[in-house]
Every structure is written in structure tokens, then in C-alpha cells.
Write an enzyme that holds these catalytic residues in place. Sequence first.
Site, short mmCIF file in Angstrom:
data_model
loop_
_atom_site.label_atom_id
_atom_site.label_comp_id
_atom_site.label_asym_id
_atom_site.label_seq_id
_atom_site.Cartn_x
_atom_site.Cartn_y
_atom_site.Cartn_z
N LYS A 42 0.81 -1.20 0.00
CA LYS A 42 0.00 0.00 0.00
C LYS A 42 0.85 1.27 0.00
O LYS A 42 0.38 2.33 -0.37
CB LYS A 42 -0.87 0.04 1.28
CG LYS A 42 -1.92 -1.01 1.35
CD LYS A 42 -2.91 -0.72 2.49
CE LYS A 42 -2.53 -1.45 3.73
NZ LYS A 42 -3.53 -1.31 4.83
N GLY A 43 2.07 1.13 0.47
CA GLY A 43 2.89 2.32 0.73
C GLY A 43 3.05 3.28 -0.43
O GLY A 43 3.27 4.47 -0.24
N GLU A 98 7.85 1.79 -6.48
CA GLU A 98 7.91 1.39 -5.07
C GLU A 98 8.13 2.63 -4.20
O GLU A 98 8.80 3.57 -4.63
CB GLU A 98 9.11 0.47 -4.86
CG GLU A 98 8.87 -0.94 -4.48
CD GLU A 98 8.08 -1.27 -3.25
OE1 GLU A 98 7.44 -0.38 -2.66
OE2 GLU A 98 8.11 -2.43 -2.87
N ASP A 99 7.62 2.58 -3.00
CA ASP A 99 7.91 3.68 -2.08
C ASP A 99 9.29 3.50 -1.45
O ASP A 99 10.09 4.44 -1.42
CB ASP A 99 6.82 3.80 -0.99
CG ASP A 99 6.50 2.48 -0.32
OD1 ASP A 99 6.73 1.42 -0.94
OD2 ASP A 99 6.01 2.48 0.82
N ASP A 102 14.07 -1.98 0.98
CA ASP A 102 14.83 -2.22 2.21
C ASP A 102 15.74 -3.45 1.99
O ASP A 102 16.86 -3.31 1.49
CB ASP A 102 13.83 -2.43 3.36
CG ASP A 102 14.49 -2.46 4.73
OD1 ASP A 102 15.71 -2.24 4.82
OD2 ASP A 102 13.79 -2.73 5.73
N LYS A 130 16.70 2.46 0.75
CA LYS A 130 17.29 2.34 2.09
C LYS A 130 18.20 1.11 2.06
O LYS A 130 17.73 -0.02 2.11
CB LYS A 130 16.19 2.21 3.15
CG LYS A 130 16.70 2.46 4.55
CD LYS A 130 15.59 2.40 5.56
CE LYS A 130 15.29 0.98 5.95
NZ LYS A 130 14.47 0.87 7.16
N PHE A 151 13.81 3.94 10.64
CA PHE A 151 12.42 3.55 10.43
C PHE A 151 11.68 4.79 9.94
O PHE A 151 11.53 5.76 10.67
CB PHE A 151 11.82 3.02 11.74
CG PHE A 151 10.61 2.18 11.50
CD1 PHE A 151 10.63 0.80 11.74
CD2 PHE A 151 9.42 2.75 11.01
CE1 PHE A 151 9.51 0.02 11.49
CE2 PHE A 151 8.31 1.97 10.76
CZ PHE A 151 8.35 0.61 11.00
N ASP A 158 4.25 3.56 6.66
CA ASP A 158 3.53 3.44 7.92
C ASP A 158 4.37 2.81 9.02
O ASP A 158 5.39 2.18 8.77
CB ASP A 158 2.29 2.56 7.74
CG ASP A 158 2.65 1.08 7.61
OD1 ASP A 158 3.52 0.75 6.78
OD2 ASP A 158 2.10 0.26 8.37
N ARG A 164 0.80 7.04 7.86
CA ARG A 164 0.94 7.01 6.40
C ARG A 164 0.59 8.35 5.76
O ARG A 164 1.10 8.70 4.70
CB ARG A 164 -0.02 5.99 5.78
CG ARG A 164 0.45 4.58 5.75
CD ARG A 164 -0.41 3.79 4.78
NE ARG A 164 -0.47 2.39 5.11
CZ ARG A 164 0.44 1.49 4.74
NH1 ARG A 164 1.49 1.87 4.07
NH2 ARG A 164 0.30 0.22 5.06
C1 PRP Z 1 7.23 -2.07 2.36
C2 PRP Z 1 7.52 -1.30 1.09
C3 PRP Z 1 8.00 -2.35 0.15
C4 PRP Z 1 8.65 -3.37 1.06
C5 PRP Z 1 10.13 -3.24 0.97
O1 PRP Z 1 5.97 -2.62 2.28
O2 PRP Z 1 6.37 -0.65 0.61
O3 PRP Z 1 6.97 -2.92 -0.60
O4 PRP Z 1 8.22 -3.08 2.40
O5 PRP Z 1 10.77 -4.12 1.84
P1 PRP Z 1 11.88 -5.15 1.39
O6 PRP Z 1 12.80 -4.44 0.43
O7 PRP Z 1 12.58 -5.50 2.70
O8 PRP Z 1 11.21 -6.33 0.77
P2 PRP Z 1 5.20 -3.22 3.53
O9 PRP Z 1 5.43 -4.70 3.57
O10 PRP Z 1 5.56 -2.44 4.76
O11 PRP Z 1 3.69 -3.02 3.17
P3 PRP Z 1 2.87 -1.65 2.91
O12 PRP Z 1 3.44 -1.05 1.64
O13 PRP Z 1 1.48 -2.13 2.74
O14 PRP Z 1 3.05 -0.75 4.10
#
Ligand code: PRP
Length: 175
Positions: A42-43, A98-99, A102, A130, A151, A158, A164
Site C-alpha cells: 500500500k505504501g 515502489e515507495d 529495504d 534504504k 524507520f 507506515d 501514512r
Molecule cells: C514495504 C515497502 C516495500 C517493502 C520493501 O511494504 O512498501 O513494498 O516493504 O521491503 P523489502 O525491500 O525488505 O522487501 P510493507 O510490507 O511495509 O507493506 P505496505 O506497503 O502495505 O506498508
Amino acid sequence: MDGGARRCLFSRQELEGRIQELGTRLSRDYAGLNPVLVGVLKGVFIFMADLVRALEFPVEVDFVRLRSYTGGTESSGEVHITKDVEVPLRDRHVLIVEDIVDTGLTLDFLRGHLASHRPRSLKICCLIDKWERREVEVPLDYVGFPVAQGFLVGYGLDCGEQQRTLPEIYVLEKD
Ligand code: PRP
């Protein structure tokens, strides 16, 4: 970590300026290619909304939603699709949006999945790279801001589904 003290990392003005720059680059690179932008929910919803309006031509958009399974603080690396793409991607120029990246596990999985649709090209645009916890290298073609750690919340990101909708991006301070 709850929604305690936080420090502004990227102001509205910085976000707007950088997204405008990304929009200009993408408009140049994708002119005449009729790309499909695939956002990762969703991000991404706020970044995607601003990014498409920074482009100089209309684009088609679609979304996926993925869930990754974690055991404690470590990611298992398992990613599942809970909402798939609906637009046919074969022979299309596809840009994943992507937002935040990580560990890289989400995008690594998604690239493989979307590649199986045989798009003509497949690239990635992320707002935040990141990098300190990266486990899998993924080629990031367009990056808004590189960030080492922290974080982050706001502008779609979020903490336990909170914060968010903040218009800026903040880093949560450790207690
Ligand atoms: C976050 C972000 C990416 C993912 C990145 O989503 O939006 O999709 O984590 O992490 P990674 O590189 O370690 O795989 P999240 O799972 O928090 O869901 P959301 O977007 O619904 O908040």
C-alpha cells in the site's frame, strides 16, 4: 516501535522537487513508449499519485500487493502475491513503482514475477533506496533518495498502519 518522537527527513518541498525531477527524466525516457506503471501497495499510493502527475503524458497504471513473511527481525525471504496485476503486460514497457526498498526481497520477487509476463522492458523507480539492510541486489533504475537506515514514516510509509498520511517523510527516533 510506536509512533513516538520523530524527525523530519524530507520536507514537502524536497519531495515535490525530487518527484518533479523524476517525472522529467521518466517523461524523456518513456516518451512514445506507452508505459504501464505498476505500483506496489500500500505504501506507494501517495508517491504514485504524485509521480504520474509529474509526467508529461498520460500512462496506464496498475497495482500489486505483496506480503513477505518474517520470523522475528529476520525476513524468511518468502514473498506472496495477495493482489496481482490486471493489465496484460506482454510486450509492454513496464515500470515498477515502489515507495521504499529495504532488504530488496519484495522487488526481487516482483521482478521475477513480472518478467514471466514477457514485457518489452522492465525497470524500477523507487522513492527511497534504504540500503543498509539490503539482502538481495536489485537494479534500481530511478531513485528519489538514498538513505542508509532508520524507520521511516509518512508520505505513504507506515508504522503499524499509522502515520501514512503525513505529508512529509519522518524518521522515528529511538527511545
Ligand atoms: C514495504 C515497502 C516495500 C517493502 C520493501 O511494504 O512498501 O513494498 O516493504 O521491503 P523489502 O525491500 O525488505 O522487501 P510493507 O510490507 O511495509 O507493506 P505496505 O506497503 O502495505 O506498508
